[in-house]
Write an enzyme that holds these catalytic residues in place. Structure first.
Site, PDB file in Angstrom:
ATOM      1  N   HIS A 297      -2.209   7.809   6.494  1.00  0.00           N
ATOM      2  CA  HIS A 297      -2.605   6.596   5.759  1.00  0.00           C
ATOM      3  C   HIS A 297      -4.101   6.365   5.976  1.00  0.00           C
ATOM      4  O   HIS A 297      -4.830   6.115   5.028  1.00  0.00           O
ATOM      5  CB  HIS A 297      -1.780   5.413   6.259  1.00  0.00           C
ATOM      6  CG  HIS A 297      -1.922   4.176   5.454  1.00  0.00           C
ATOM      7  ND1 HIS A 297      -1.736   4.141   4.091  1.00  0.00           N
ATOM      8  CD2 HIS A 297      -2.214   2.898   5.822  1.00  0.00           C
ATOM      9  CE1 HIS A 297      -1.919   2.911   3.647  1.00  0.00           C
ATOM     10  NE2 HIS A 297      -2.208   2.136   4.674  1.00  0.00           N
TER      11      HIS A 297
ATOM     12  N   CYS B 107       0.804  -1.220   0.000  1.00  0.00           N
ATOM     13  CA  CYS B 107       0.000   0.000   0.000  1.00  0.00           C
ATOM     14  C   CYS B 107       0.838   1.271   0.000  1.00  0.00           C
ATOM     15  O   CYS B 107       0.288   2.370  -0.042  1.00  0.00           O
ATOM     16  CB  CYS B 107      -0.945  -0.001   1.197  1.00  0.00           C
ATOM     17  SG  CYS B 107      -2.015  -1.450   1.260  1.00  0.00           S
TER      18      CYS B 107
ATOM     19  N   HIS C 115      -9.499   3.231  -0.432  1.00  0.00           N
ATOM     20  CA  HIS C 115      -8.104   2.775  -0.395  1.00  0.00           C
ATOM     21  C   HIS C 115      -7.761   2.109  -1.725  1.00  0.00           C
ATOM     22  O   HIS C 115      -8.222   1.007  -2.013  1.00  0.00           O
ATOM     23  CB  HIS C 115      -7.936   1.791   0.753  1.00  0.00           C
ATOM     24  CG  HIS C 115      -6.528   1.411   1.059  1.00  0.00           C
ATOM     25  ND1 HIS C 115      -5.464   1.813   0.294  1.00  0.00           N
ATOM     26  CD2 HIS C 115      -5.999   0.653   2.060  1.00  0.00           C
ATOM     27  CE1 HIS C 115      -4.349   1.333   0.803  1.00  0.00           C
ATOM     28  NE2 HIS C 115      -4.642   0.620   1.881  1.00  0.00           N
TER      29      HIS C 115
END
Length: 625
Positions: free
Chosen positions: A421, A265, A459
């Site tokens: 994040h 990620c 995401h």
């Protein structure tokens, strides 16, 4: 002296719309913008969503654009959440102990299973008798457990923008994002090519998840199991480095460095780190950095759901049990730092163009920000590969320290903000908030503003840190730090004594924030944090380095560049993306090279690739004398 990597162009697309010129960012803060910017944001959305320009000001169409952007229920053009195809295993047996059926002879397997007895019936048909139980796969459909995602705006189809030739969706998005970033610069690409040597360019792009739809690895791995044939393209086009390869071959004509990286990620930042290091060292002058990730696919959703990582429909309903909802609140599926149950998957393609500071001054390129440092650290020994560890404490602290070394310890306390994040998982809200809070204490920051862009767009796995970067550039353009709009409280286990976490947008004074600390955490211990400098701070640094005379000359050159860039944005707000895709054009072979001992000339490039190397190791050898 080390070069400063400056951002001279950026572009792409995600659930908020087109990224260049801050349109995607503005969709997330739409209600806080003045009327003129609101209208332009709707124009940009309408152009890519197929809404006629004369209907942009319609209340009905504006509501449609709001409803069909950002996180929402997965729409049927991607897949039907109530009827996802799959093969159900069934055990069959005959009523009298023998199972019989008729089929075409050509449909029989080459090797008959044990216990099968075949009898010819004529006309190409056979009867099959099976004396024991038989397992079969029955094509059927099911309702998927996760029906929410951050999809590209409804009506936008990247495959329609060029001859996509069965390209996986992620590669279509890569072409789209890189083209947008390139055109946002305001310079003809040939002008850039003529200003550098052929090997002074680098492309650092990839996809963390590879290309997993039917035109990539998904089709490759599932073809035989579903009775289909493997195509000649699925293996090559599925590779995770393909975004870099496609952009190099079909957009830029790059013959320099190709440096795709993977970091789960944090993949965009891993690519960015390579680019920043290469520019700082002087080995490249131009770097194109990006990630294209197409994760809204039932197979990918299955994987993350089985891990317990996604916000399922059932768990979202439990979160809102007191509201008596009959279906999940799709809009609020992602709730960073609040009571939450998992992340919301999305799709995105984000690209930026970096120049070294000298080339930016020389060409009059616009300065959208600068990236002096990218830090990556692993977690050390850990309990499980997916659990967080200590590495992210190191990356965040080093990013803040690097920024403080530029603007000073006093300024870092009041002139910085965080783009977190912020995945919306119960574990992330605890671990990341602790990292940020302890870092704030370490540097004496009392109320550190924290944004969490995934609340709006979800995401996008490898592209998510690219989403964070372009959103941060928007903060400096419009002076609004987006609030975490999907939450109504901060969870009790969030560490926030020194953080400013809020639902409402935070309006700031122009040029009051010099630094954004961008943070990304990836499965496997792939941690990355970035010190991103504001446009105003970057310009002050360039003026200080190059002097007032050079700065004034730069400003004069920049006027024309800005005019060309604005003309592109005007056109894109009317007609949508303009993709640059060269397939089969200007193809190079050995005959297009001029070879000499001092360098290699390449057709289409003004300068040669130098071969007059001077080795730093030459003095290590004893003299032949």
């Amino acid at each position: 002296m080390s070069k400063l990597p400056v951002i001279v162009g950026f572009g792409g697309v995600n659930a908020a719309g087109r990224s260049s010129f801050h349109h995607g960012y503005r969709r997330t803060v739409l209600d806080a913008l003045p009327g003129e910017k609101v209208s332009r944001t709707y124009r940009s959305l309408a152009a890519i969503m197929g809404i006629p320009a004369d209907q942009v000001n319609s209340d009905v169409q504006r509501q449609y654009m709001r409803d069909h952007t950002l996180i929402r229920k997965i729409e049927g053009n991607i897949f039907d959440v109530d009827n996802v195809p799959w093969n159900k295993r069934m055990a069959l047996s005959g009523a009298e102990g023998v199972l019989q059926f008729v089929t075409r002879a050509r449909d029989l397997p080459d090797t008959l299973p044990s216990g099968w007895v075949v009898k010819e019936l004529g006309a190409g048909k056979v009867s099959v008798s099976i004396n024991e139980d038989c397992n079969m796969l029955l094509p059927t459909t099911r309702k998927i457990e996760v029906s929410t995602a951050g999809q590209l705006p409804s009506g936008f189809d990247p495959s329609s923008l060029y001859a996509s030739r069965n390209h996986p969706r992620g590669l279509q998005m890569a072409i789209c994002g890189a083209s947008d970033a390139l055109k946002s610069i305001g310079l003809e690409w040939q002008t850039v090519m003529d200003s550098i040597s052929p090997d002074q360019m680098g492309v650092y792009a990839s996809s963390a998840m590879s290309q997993l739809d039917d035109n990539g690895f998904g089709g490759l791995l599932g073809a035989r199991a579903n009775g289909l044939r493997v195509s000649s393209k699925q293996m090559a086009l599925g590779l995770p480095d393909m975004p870099a390869d496609f952009v190099s071959a079909y957009v830029l004509g790059n013959v320099g460095t190709s440096g795709p990286s993977l970091g789960a990620c944090a993949t965009f930042f891993y690519n960015l780190r390579q680019a920043v290091n290469d520019i700082r060292s002087g080995s490249v002058k131009v770097a194109v950095v990006g990630v294209a990730e197409s994760g809204v696919d039932p197979r990918i959703i299955d994987g993350y759901y089985t891990m317990g990582a996604l916000a399922s429909d059932a768990d979202l309903l439990k979160l809102d049990a007191d509201k008596g909802l009959s279906e999940p609140d799709h809009r609020r599926a992602s709730r960073p730092f609040s009571s939450n149950c998992g992340f919301t998957i999305s799709e995105s393609s984000q690209f930026i163009v970096l120049f070294d500071d000298e080339l930016a001054m020389q060409l009059g390129a616009q300065i959208h920000g600068a990236v002096p440092n990218v830090f990556t650290n692993a977690d050390g020994y850990k309990k499980s590969i997916s659990s967080p560890g200590v590495g992210n404490y190191l990356t965040v602290a080093k990013a803040v320290a690097a920024a403080a070394a530029i603007i000073g310890d006093k300024a870092i306390k009041t002139r910085s903000f965080v783009q977190s994040h912020g995945t919306s998982t119960p574990q992330n809200r605890v671990t990341e908030s602790h990292i940020l809070n302890e870092t704030a204490k370490l540097f004496g920051i009392e109320k550190w503003p924290v944004a969490a862009i995934k609340a709006y767009i979800g995401h996008s796995i490898g592209a998510s840190s690219g989403d964070q970067l372009v959103a941060s550039l928007g903060v400096w353009n419009d002076n609004i730090v987006p609030g975490i709009a999907t939450i109504d409280h901060i969870a009790d286990d969030v560490h926030c004594s020194n953080l400013r976490l809020q639902k409402e947008h935070m309006e700031v004074e122009p040029e009051s924030l010099d630094v954004a600390i961008l943070n990304a955490k990836g499965f496997g211990g792939n941690n990355a944090s970035v010190a991103l400098l504001s446009p105003s701070l970057s310009e002050k640094m360039l003026k200080g380095r190059h002097g007032d005379k050079a700065w004034q000359a730069y400003l004069a050159r920049r006027e024309q560049v800005q005019a060309v860039a604005s003309a592109y944005d005007d056109a894109a707000c009317e007609t949508g993306f303009s993709v640059h895709y060269q397939f089969g054009e200007n193809v190079l072979d050995g005959g297009d090279l001029e070879l000499s001992r001092d360098g290699i000339g390449i057709k289409g490039w003004a300068s040669k690739v130098a071969l007059d190397f001077k080795s730093p190791y030459a003095s290590w050898l004893p003299s032949e004398d």
